[in-house]
Design a protein around this motif. Structure first.
Motif, short mmCIF file in Angstrom:
data_model
loop_
_atom_site.label_atom_id
_atom_site.label_comp_id
_atom_site.label_asym_id
_atom_site.label_seq_id
_atom_site.Cartn_x
_atom_site.Cartn_y
_atom_site.Cartn_z
N TYR A 169 23.01 15.29 -26.36
CA TYR A 169 24.17 13.35 -26.08
C TYR A 169 24.84 13.42 -26.58
O TYR A 169 26.46 12.18 -26.61
N ARG A 220 29.05 12.62 -26.32
CA ARG A 220 30.26 11.90 -26.21
C ARG A 220 31.31 11.84 -27.53
O ARG A 220 32.02 10.94 -27.67
N ARG A 234 21.11 14.39 -16.43
CA ARG A 234 22.18 12.64 -17.06
C ARG A 234 23.47 13.70 -17.78
O ARG A 234 24.28 12.61 -17.83
N MET A 242 26.88 11.91 -17.63
CA MET A 242 28.17 11.64 -18.37
C MET A 242 29.05 12.04 -18.82
O MET A 242 30.22 11.09 -18.90
#
Length: 240
Positions: A133, A137, A165, A169
């Motif tokens: 994650y 980003r 998920r 994103m």
């Protein structure tokens, strides 16, 4: 034998197999990239197989090379070493840390695809997935591609949640090579759980970038593909 498994020895093997014709051929797939010396990837991978036990510092030295095939070789060594049946936890952890620490040298789609699955994804199978994650980003598109491609390791075991998920994103990612990677993993996810993948697409297909959607529905029946494409009526022909 470890003293022979050096970056300089690997590079010597590459230079011995380089041809101008192959160097020119790479321009089709990597326009504007003049870092190739002209070694077929099959030959690079064959050398990488012989260098499977290359020490971590030598792999890093190979990653530092300006030659694309050298960096591809380093990533191939990493992927092969991490997936070796007798890889130790210590070796795999070192490969994982090297991948993340030197992601600046893993800076194109083919390099990511050679190692993200086996080096990163497989390492995180039984560990917290927060690093993915963080990668998703990142301002660096290869790092974002690593985040989603690494989930191939989870999909192989029937785990779809992190793929969905991370896809959410990255749903509006502006880089086409991230878009296509997300679509690719969604396509694999549909093989694991078609109903969950359809639910995801039913919700988000209208806002997906076209390359992502086209990759995601590639294996669907023609009428299903048509229905999803109809939700984006200005869809145009795929451009690689």
């Amino acid at each position: 034998m470890s003293e022979q498994l050096t970056a300089s020895a690997f590079l010597a093997r590459l230079h011995a197999q380089a041809t101008e014709a192959q160097r020119v051929a790479y321009r089709r797939y990597f326009p504007g990239d003049e870092s190739f010396i002209g070694v077929r990837m099959g030959a690079v991978f064959a050398v990488a197989k012989e260098f499977n036990a290359m020490p971590i510092p030598e792999i890093e030295a190979l990653l530092d090379s300006p030659i694309h095939e050298a960096r591809a070789g380093a990533c191939s060594v990493m992927g092969k070493a991490a997936s070796h049946p007798r890889v130790t936890l210590e070796r795999h952890e070192a490969l994982y840390k090297l991948y993340l620490r030197r992601h600046d040298r893993i800076n194109d789609w083919d390099l990511v695809d050679l190692a993200a699955f086996h080096v990163v994804g497989t390492w995180l199978l039984t560990r917290p997935r927060d690093p993915l994650y963080a990668l998703a980003r990142s301002a660096s598109w290869p790092e974002r591609r690593s985040a989603i491609v690494a989930t191939a390791a989870f999909l192989k075991l029937g785990e779809i949640e992190d793929t969905l998920r991370l896809s959410r994103m990255l749903i509006d990612d502006e880089h086409p090579l991230v878009q296509k990677a997300v679509g690719w993993m969604l396509r694999v996810a549909a093989d694991v759980d078609r109903s969950a993948a359809r639910a995801f697409l039913d919700e988000l297909a209208p806002v997906m970038p076209r390359p992502m959607l086209r990759a995601a529905i590639e294996k669907f029946e023609p009428d299903e593909r048509k229905a999803y494409r109809a939700r984006k009526p200005d869809d145009d022909a795929d451009r690689r």
